[in-house]
Design an enzyme around this catalytic site. Structure first.
Site, PDB file in Angstrom:
ATOM      1  N   LYS A 200      -4.963  -3.348   3.150  1.00  0.00           N
ATOM      2  CA  LYS A 200      -4.554  -4.749   3.000  1.00  0.00           C
ATOM      3  C   LYS A 200      -5.694  -5.530   2.385  1.00  0.00           C
ATOM      4  O   LYS A 200      -6.816  -5.032   2.323  1.00  0.00           O
ATOM      5  CB  LYS A 200      -4.183  -5.341   4.371  1.00  0.00           C
TER       6      LYS A 200
ATOM      7  N   LYS B 263       4.596   0.670  -2.259  1.00  0.00           N
ATOM      8  CA  LYS B 263       3.401   0.709  -1.396  1.00  0.00           C
ATOM      9  C   LYS B 263       3.384   1.972  -0.542  1.00  0.00           C
ATOM     10  O   LYS B 263       2.451   2.198   0.209  1.00  0.00           O
ATOM     11  CB  LYS B 263       3.355  -0.509  -0.475  1.00  0.00           C
TER      12      LYS B 263
ATOM     13  N   GLU C 251      -5.867 -11.895   8.761  1.00  0.00           N
ATOM     14  CA  GLU C 251      -4.695 -11.028   8.993  1.00  0.00           C
ATOM     15  C   GLU C 251      -5.005  -9.987  10.055  1.00  0.00           C
ATOM     16  O   GLU C 251      -4.206  -9.734  10.951  1.00  0.00           O
ATOM     17  CB  GLU C 251      -4.291 -10.319   7.690  1.00  0.00           C
TER      18      GLU C 251
HETATM   19  O1  DER Z   1      -3.558  -9.531   1.063  1.00  0.00           O
HETATM   20  C1  DER Z   1      -2.805  -8.985   1.869  1.00  0.00           C
HETATM   21  O2  DER Z   1      -3.177  -8.287   2.841  1.00  0.00           O
HETATM   22  C2  DER Z   1      -1.325  -9.094   1.638  1.00  0.00           C
HETATM   23  O3  DER Z   1      -0.627  -8.987   2.849  1.00  0.00           O
HETATM   24  C3  DER Z   1      -0.946  -7.950   0.720  1.00  0.00           C
HETATM   25  O4  DER Z   1      -1.455  -6.786   1.277  1.00  0.00           O
HETATM   26  C4  DER Z   1       0.543  -7.817   0.526  1.00  0.00           C
HETATM   27  O5  DER Z   1       0.869  -8.712  -0.449  1.00  0.00           O
HETATM   28  P1  DER Z   1       2.280  -8.613  -1.216  1.00  0.00           P
HETATM   29  O6  DER Z   1       3.332  -8.778  -0.130  1.00  0.00           O
HETATM   30  O7  DER Z   1       2.238  -9.765  -2.149  1.00  0.00           O
HETATM   31  O8  DER Z   1       2.338  -7.290  -1.872  1.00  0.00           O
END
Ligand code: DER
Length: 233
Positions: free
Chosen positions: A98, A125, A107
Site C-alpha cells: 500500500k 492488484k 492507513e
Molecule cells: O495509497 C494507498 O494505500 C491506496 O489505498 C492505494 O493502495 C489504493 O489506491 P487505489 O484504490 O486508487 O488503487
C-alpha cells in the site's frame, strides 16, 4: 471502464457485507474507496444508519465530509470495528503493498486499530507474489532529513533501487499528510520474507512506516470487470 466497474463491485460488496448500524468505520484512501464511501452514504440515507467514520488522509477526511458522514478520530474512537481500504497489490498470503497514493502511515495506524480490516481492489492488484504486477516499488515513508542515509542503508542491505517520490502538481519531492518524504523501493523480484523485511526496515532510524501490510488483512475483495467479486482470504 472495466477497471472502474471492478473497483465498484468490490467496494459495494464489502460495504453491504460488513457495514452494520452503530459501527466505527475506518475509511481508507485512494480511488477504490470512493465507491465504498458512495455506497456507505447511500445505506446511511436509506437505513438511517448511525456510523462514525475515521479518515486515513486529508483525502479521506474530505470524502467523509462531502458525503455528510459523521467524522470521528482515534482520540475519541481508538478502537474501530471495521477498516475498509484499497491496496496496490495483494499476494497469496494477503500481504499487501500500500502507499501508491502516499497515505500508508495513517492507513496502517487505522487498520491496526480495527477489529476487521477489509481490502477492496480490482483484479489488476491480485498477484501470486509481490512485485508481479505492482512495479513502482514498496513505498517507505521517511523523515525528510534522513532520506539519503536511509536510501543507502536499504540499498546496501537488500539491493534494488530506491526512488525519492517527486510531486507532479508540486515542484520537488512529494510531502505526505504527515510532512514526510516517500522512497519507493523497487526490490529484486524474489519472494522475500516480507514480515522479516518489514520489521528490519522499521528499525532503520528515520523510517516512519512501510507500505508492507503483513498479516493485517482479514479479507480481500477482488472485483472483476464483469461485476463479479472473488474473495481472497
Ligand atoms: O495509497 C494507498 O494505500 C491506496 O489505498 C492505494 O493502495 C489504493 O489506491 P487505489 O484504490 O486508487 O488503487
Amino acid at each position: 471502464t472495466p477497471v472502474e466497474s471492478a473497483k465498484k463491485a468490490a467496494a459495494c460488496l464489502a460495504v453491504d457485507d460488513y457495514v452494520k448500524d452503530n459501527k466505527i468505520i475506518g475509511i481508507g484512501s485512494g480511488s477504490t474507496i470512493v465507491y465504498a464511501v458512495e455506497r456507505l452514504s447511500e445505506r446511511v440515507q436509506q437505513e438511517n444508519l448511525k456510523l462514525v467514520c475515521i479518515p486515513t488522509s486529508f483525502q479521506a477526511r474530505q470524502l467523509i465530509l462531502q458525503h455528510n458522514l459523521t467524522l470521528g478520530d482515534l482520540e475519541t474512537n481508538p478502537s474501530i470495528d471495521l477498516a475498509i481500504d484499497g491496496a496496490d497489490e495483494v499476494d497469496n498470503d494477503l500481504t499487501l503493498i500500500k502507499g501508491g497514493g502516499g497515505c500508508l502511515t495513517q492507513e496502517k495506524i487505522v487498520a491496526s486499530c480495527a477489529k476487521e480490516f477489509i481490502v477492496i481492489c480490482d483484479q489488476g492488484k491480485d498477484s501470486m507474489i509481490l512485485g508481479e504486477k505492482y512495479k513502482k516499488g514498496i513505498p517507505i515513508e521517511v523523515i525528510p532529513m534522513a532520506y539519503v542515509p536511509i536510501r543507502n542503508k536499504i540499498f546496501s542491505r537488500y539491493g534494488g533501487e530506491l526512488i525519492l517520490r517527486m510531486g507532479k502538481a508540486k515542484a520537488g519531492p512529494v510531502v505526505t499528510d504527515n510532512g514526510n518524504f516517500i522512497l519507493d523501493w523497487q526490490f529484486p523480484q524474489v519472494s522475500l520474507d516480507w514480515d522479516h523485511i518489514n520489521k528490519e526496515l522499521k528499525m532503520i532510524p528515520g523510517v516512519v512506516e512501510t507500505g508492507l501490510f503483513v498479516g493485517m488483512a482479514t479479507k480481500v475483495f477482488i472485483g472483476r470487470s464483469d461485476g463479479t467479486v472473488k474473495e481472497k482470504l
